[in-house]
Design a protein around this motif. Sequence first.
Motif, PDB file in Angstrom:
ATOM      1  N   LEU A 451       0.828  -1.202   0.000  1.00  0.00           N
ATOM      2  CA  LEU A 451       0.000   0.000   0.000  1.00  0.00           C
ATOM      3  C   LEU A 451       0.865   1.255   0.000  1.00  0.00           C
ATOM      4  O   LEU A 451       0.597   2.214  -0.739  1.00  0.00           O
ATOM      5  CB  LEU A 451      -0.933  -0.002   1.214  1.00  0.00           C
ATOM      6  CG  LEU A 451      -1.915   1.170   1.297  1.00  0.00           C
ATOM      7  CD1 LEU A 451      -2.846   1.179   0.092  1.00  0.00           C
ATOM      8  CD2 LEU A 451      -2.713   1.094   2.589  1.00  0.00           C
ATOM      9  N   THR A 452       1.934   1.251   0.796  1.00  0.00           N
ATOM     10  CA  THR A 452       2.840   2.399   0.814  1.00  0.00           C
ATOM     11  C   THR A 452       3.496   2.590  -0.547  1.00  0.00           C
ATOM     12  O   THR A 452       3.629   3.712  -1.038  1.00  0.00           O
ATOM     13  CB  THR A 452       3.927   2.200   1.890  1.00  0.00           C
ATOM     14  OG1 THR A 452       3.304   2.091   3.169  1.00  0.00           O
ATOM     15  CG2 THR A 452       4.898   3.363   1.903  1.00  0.00           C
ATOM     16  N   GLY A 453       3.887   1.482  -1.187  1.00  0.00           N
ATOM     17  CA  GLY A 453       4.504   1.569  -2.510  1.00  0.00           C
ATOM     18  C   GLY A 453       3.559   2.118  -3.547  1.00  0.00           C
ATOM     19  O   GLY A 453       3.944   2.949  -4.385  1.00  0.00           O
ATOM     20  N   VAL A 454       2.289   1.675  -3.511  1.00  0.00           N
ATOM     21  CA  VAL A 454       1.300   2.164  -4.478  1.00  0.00           C
ATOM     22  C   VAL A 454       1.008   3.646  -4.242  1.00  0.00           C
ATOM     23  O   VAL A 454       0.870   4.423  -5.194  1.00  0.00           O
ATOM     24  CB  VAL A 454       0.008   1.320  -4.382  1.00  0.00           C
ATOM     25  CG1 VAL A 454      -1.123   1.990  -5.141  1.00  0.00           C
ATOM     26  CG2 VAL A 454       0.244  -0.068  -4.935  1.00  0.00           C
ATOM     27  N   ARG A 455       0.898   4.026  -2.999  1.00  0.00           N
ATOM     28  CA  ARG A 455       0.650   5.447  -2.705  1.00  0.00           C
ATOM     29  C   ARG A 455       1.784   6.321  -3.223  1.00  0.00           C
ATOM     30  O   ARG A 455       1.556   7.401  -3.778  1.00  0.00           O
ATOM     31  CB  ARG A 455       0.482   5.646  -1.196  1.00  0.00           C
ATOM     32  CG  ARG A 455      -0.877   5.217  -0.670  1.00  0.00           C
ATOM     33  CD  ARG A 455      -0.932   5.320   0.851  1.00  0.00           C
ATOM     34  NE  ARG A 455      -2.270   5.053   1.353  1.00  0.00           N
ATOM     35  CZ  ARG A 455      -2.543   4.772   2.619  1.00  0.00           C
ATOM     36  NH1 ARG A 455      -1.557   4.752   3.516  1.00  0.00           N
ATOM     37  NH2 ARG A 455      -3.784   4.540   3.004  1.00  0.00           N
ATOM     38  N   ALA A 456       3.012   5.865  -3.029  1.00  0.00           N
ATOM     39  CA  ALA A 456       4.159   6.627  -3.508  1.00  0.00           C
ATOM     40  C   ALA A 456       4.152   6.724  -5.025  1.00  0.00           C
ATOM     41  O   ALA A 456       4.448   7.784  -5.596  1.00  0.00           O
ATOM     42  CB  ALA A 456       5.453   5.971  -3.026  1.00  0.00           C
ATOM     43  N   GLU A 457       3.819   5.622  -5.689  1.00  0.00           N
ATOM     44  CA  GLU A 457       3.770   5.640  -7.153  1.00  0.00           C
ATOM     45  C   GLU A 457       2.676   6.566  -7.651  1.00  0.00           C
ATOM     46  O   GLU A 457       2.850   7.309  -8.616  1.00  0.00           O
ATOM     47  CB  GLU A 457       3.537   4.221  -7.674  1.00  0.00           C
ATOM     48  CG  GLU A 457       3.446   4.097  -9.189  1.00  0.00           C
ATOM     49  CD  GLU A 457       4.768   4.395  -9.875  1.00  0.00           C
ATOM     50  OE1 GLU A 457       4.750   4.560 -11.105  1.00  0.00           O
ATOM     51  OE2 GLU A 457       5.806   4.475  -9.189  1.00  0.00           O
TER      52      GLU A 457
END
Length: 543
Positions: A451-457
């Motif tokens: 989820l953190t990775g998707v938010r950053a992307e």
Amino acid sequence: MTAEQDASGRLLAGRYRLESVLGRGGMGTVWRATDEVLGRPVAVKELRFAAGVDEDERRRLVARTLTEAKAIARVRHTAAVTVYDVVEEDNRPWIVMELVESRSLSEVINIEGVLPPRRAAEIGLELLAVLGQAHRAGILHRDVKPSNILIGHDGRVVLTDFGIARVEGDPSVTSTGMLVGAPSYISPERARGRIPGAPADLWSLGATLYAMVEGRPPYEKGSALSTLTAVMTEDLLPPVNGGALTPVIAGLLRKDPEQRFDEAITRRLLTRVASEADTQPYEQSYEQPYEQPYEQPYARSYEPSRTPTAVGSSGSDPTQEGTAALALPPEERFVEPLRQPAPVPAPARRSSRRRRSGKLLIGLLVLLLVAGGGVWVALAQAQRHNAGTGSDGASAAAPAGYQRVDGPGGSTVEIPVGWVRTRVSADRSKFQGPAGTLIVDWTDNPGNSALTGVRAEAARTSGSFADYRQLELKTVDYRDGWDAADWEWTYTGSNGTALRATSRYAITDSRDGFSLYWTASAATWDGTRNKELLRTFEDSFQP
């Protein structure tokens, strides 16, 4: 908190408020900012120094940044950004420029696929015009490539990053003997260390046109040395999708700068292509002196038929989703017929990293066979490696109308028969058909949270989509407990089409990160076929 997060909100020169990062490059960061005096949005380019950079290198980088500002300021054209200001803070320059709401051309190609020759010619004309203005002002750009070209949400074309430009009358800011620029887009004369002129930028324009219609540059070999050697010595493989643009590309990519098409010839031929239908045969679209743009070696180096071949194709369309118009060079096509794999004993489970090691060995075999002329056989064998198997090595039958094919990081996925792979790199595979585009990305450094990775992307890339509207961004259940998240949004494509996209990012038990990125027409998103495709991609994916 990162240095960039800490800098957000900073006020430069008492008027430019930094807001969010637009992009990063080798020399620094580009910020979205607001000019609080005039109340308008701007882009600010920040020069950053890597740790351990000595004073001489700092001076050289500062000089390069100032050269970029001077070069842009001397070029007056709609395809060049306007420089508003240069301010100095922290003993380094910050360039304040016009903000162009846009995506890079490389992003457009990667996400939406290759461009039709007519649109590529239109973009080429804009680039040619701004290069002509630069050359007449005594400026060589020296780094023309898709990632340095912006396609505005309004269709405007902008050439950016004059950071390594050579400005007549200014001392060089490049170290002696250093060759700067992307190897795939560097002209043969620059690769040989000769002093370049305007034809060098035109060669790079030709390579960029090639990438627009093929999805890859003409001489990419995977390493800088191999690529530069190919640029200097190898014959050009004609673009399969070039159409009426093919002779223009061939003329711009002539190795001898004296024989290369000049600005006037290129403009005349690009104008002709831009005014014609994309389906018109290229043999009728250029002037008689250029009727035979290829030397005989091209024919010898392109033995496979130029007839478009898609997955499972044997000369006829195997499904209603044939993709003749999306055909690619032989090394990037899947050509195996759809079939059930032969039953084999299931071996012990191997990790995805173990399978990647095996593929590296196959890559080495390919390199050895290239020297002996066996590249086509080796590539075909590499494409067949592990086809039809699941993550545990056991055979797995694809559903009717689909075929299991290799993806990045040792993964496999089932795609419709008739689709083609339009781009492959070490960490990305792209599959394209009439219904849409699937991109599979892999990383061995997935972070701690999907989820953190998707938010950053989403935060990093959402601003590059015209009319972007987020639909959802949430954690999802996937594959017996994998850490996974979905990001879904709508936007307007470069041709004005309403598109919808979803990206499922998952972290596997072996700590590999994979993203399944599906883009399709918004009008067909809720249709039965689109739902079937998306469900098959997600259910069939194996790391």
